[in-house]
Write an enzyme that holds these catalytic residues in place. Structure first.
Site, mmCIF file in Angstrom:
data_model
loop_
_atom_site.group_PDB
_atom_site.id
_atom_site.type_symbol
_atom_site.label_atom_id
_atom_site.label_comp_id
_atom_site.label_asym_id
_atom_site.label_seq_id
_atom_site.Cartn_x
_atom_site.Cartn_y
_atom_site.Cartn_z
ATOM 1 N N ASP A 261 0.810 -1.209 0.000
ATOM 2 C CA ASP A 261 0.000 0.000 0.000
ATOM 3 C C ASP A 261 0.848 1.266 0.000
ATOM 4 O O ASP A 261 1.497 1.594 0.991
ATOM 5 C CB ASP A 261 -0.906 -0.018 1.240
ATOM 6 C CG ASP A 261 -1.942 1.087 1.233
ATOM 7 O OD1 ASP A 261 -2.004 1.855 0.250
ATOM 8 O OD2 ASP A 261 -2.693 1.181 2.213
ATOM 9 N N ASP B 287 -2.108 5.774 -5.886
ATOM 10 C CA ASP B 287 -2.302 4.960 -4.686
ATOM 11 C C ASP B 287 -2.562 3.510 -5.068
ATOM 12 O O ASP B 287 -3.630 3.182 -5.604
ATOM 13 C CB ASP B 287 -3.472 5.526 -3.878
ATOM 14 C CG ASP B 287 -3.723 4.753 -2.583
ATOM 15 O OD1 ASP B 287 -2.789 4.088 -2.099
ATOM 16 O OD2 ASP B 287 -4.847 4.809 -2.073
#
Length: 443
Positions: A106, A323
């Site tokens: 992440d 992201d």
């Protein structure tokens, strides 16, 4: 707890890492819908992940917006939804001897954490929960240490035994509590000693399904890429395949993560001092075929690059966050409406409604959608989006556009479906993100 200079803290923590030369290494990334994911729920339909992705994307966007507007939130605190709606899962090991586990890779999170025994309150996972007692290299962090200072004093708390503790609160009110610790981290064939991570003993709420924690790839000092900076040179890259269960994706570090050659294009990223986690890019426009639609909001004034008509130079940072933990791409409503209108003109088939009312543009899969060329024009880099990531089947016979409207959320995110079929390289020293068209199944 006295908070020492952050710069000294970073140097001290990095000094704990073993001195070694790493030429580079690559590990596999697994989509949560993949049959090779050991934590995949076999009772979920093949469309469960993409249906969940819509709400997850909006929830995550709202949480990121809250963090950016919060004015200096703690380094070890994250406001993201716990259940991934399509985040890629990374296999790694903790401890000596190494204990295998999985975490979501992440770029929108800093802390790496995993569930730990004793589990006072843990969510189900198929692999054994990490037990610190079985690791010869595991050490808790004292409250007056540089490592605890690196966590951020406002996020940490101290136990009666002077052990630095953390609490991560998520957007759906789930949370992870535990000890801040150091241990040996193994990624592929490479091992690193004394890496700071969170050992979660209380992990409550709606966690379940595809992971035992998070692998933090954000830009702040507690992230893996910053902690391993000397070994990997601030470089990592991932290559995301399509979402077919048998497709392969990978993430590389160090010399293996240098992205160059034919077709590679680079764009600068910028970092907000108030929230250093996120990689901000400047998206100037999106084109559909030969029609170009500029963003009407401001773009970065400090990352350079060409500017198109209608772009105002007033913002200090980029206007979209890249992201890997967000599935869909989310853009301003006016830009989405322009894209939707143009797509309905250029795609000969007739649009249909999403039965659940989530996705804004859908077609019957039986029509074999002819997707026109869609290009994201970043500062200095034109990235043609892969058709395999632009329309995904959300129900039997119905495929929908994976770029969605922000609907007054006020934030834009370049999600992982828009990065499919690209080698995406991050160079933290040069502050660039590089895109190179790649068959990720062969990478």
């Amino acid at each position: 707890m006295a908070l020492k200079s952050m710069g000294l803290a970073v140097l001290s923590v990095f000094a704990l890492l073993c001195a070694q030369t790493i030429n580079g290494f690559t590990v596999e990334l697994i989509h949560p819908n993949s049959l090779s994911n050991p934590n995949r729920n076999p009772f979920n339909s093949q469309f469960h992940w993409i249906r969940r992705a819509y709400n997850h994307t909006r929830s995550r966007a709202a949480s990121i917006q809250s963090r950016l507007g919060g004015g200096g939130s703690a380094k070890f605190k994250a406001d993201i939804e716990s259940e991934s709606g399509g985040g890629y899962v990374m296999k790694y090991s903790i401890g000596t001897p190494p204990i295998e586990t999985y975490g979501i890779a992440d770029t929108g999170s800093d802390v790496t954490w995993t569930q730990c025994e004793p589990c006072i309150d843990c969510f189900p996972q198929s692999l054994p929960v990490f037990d610190p007692k079985h690791s010869k290299s595991y050490k808790t962090v004292s409250c007056d240490s540089d490592a605890c200072a690196l966590v951020g004093y406002s996020a940490g708390k101290c136990s009666d035994r002077n052990v630095c503790q953390y609490q991560i609160t998520y957007g759906d009110h789930s949370q992870s509590d535990g000890n801040v610790a150091t241990d040996t981290l193994t990624l592929g064939d490479a091992s690193f000693k004394n890496v700071v991570f969170g050992c979660g003993h209380q992990n409550s709420g709606t966690f379940f399904g595809n992971t035992s924690g998070i692998v933090g790839l954000g830009n702040s000092d507690i992230s893996i890429v910053k902690q391993l900076d000397k070994e990997i040179g601030g470089k990592f890259a991932y290559c995301l395949s399509s979402h077919h269960p048998d497709s392969k994706s990978h993430i590389s570090f160090g010399k293996d993560a240098i992205v160059k050659g034919s077709g590679a294009v680079s764009t600068p990223f910028s970092i907000s001092p108030a929230q250093s986690t996120f990689y901000h890019l400047s998206l100037e426009s999106i084109s559909v075929g030969d029609k170009n639609f500029p963003l009407k909001q401001s773009i970065s004034s400090n990352v350079g690059g060409r500017r198109r008509a209608g772009i105002k130079k007033t913002s200090a940072y980029g206007n979209i966050i890249i992201d890997s933990g967000t599935t869909l791409t989310i853009i301003p409503s006016d830009l989405f409406d322009s894209l939707k209108s143009e797509l309905t003109k250029q795609i000969p088939e007739t649009p249909i409604d999403d039965p659940q009312g989530s996705y804004g543009l859908c077609y019957s899969t039986s029509d074999k959608i002819q997707v026109p060329k869609i290009v994201a024009h970043f500062s200095g880099a034109d990235v043609e989006l892969s058709p395999r990531g632009l329309f995904i089947e959300v129900e039997e016979g119905i495929s929908c556009f994976t770029i969605i409207s922000d609907i007054k959320l006020g934030i834009s995110i370049f999600g992982n479906l828009s990065e499919v079929d690209y080698l995406v390289g991050y160079d933290l020293a040069a502050q660039t993100v590089t895109f190179k068209p790649t068959d990720c199944s062969k990478y």
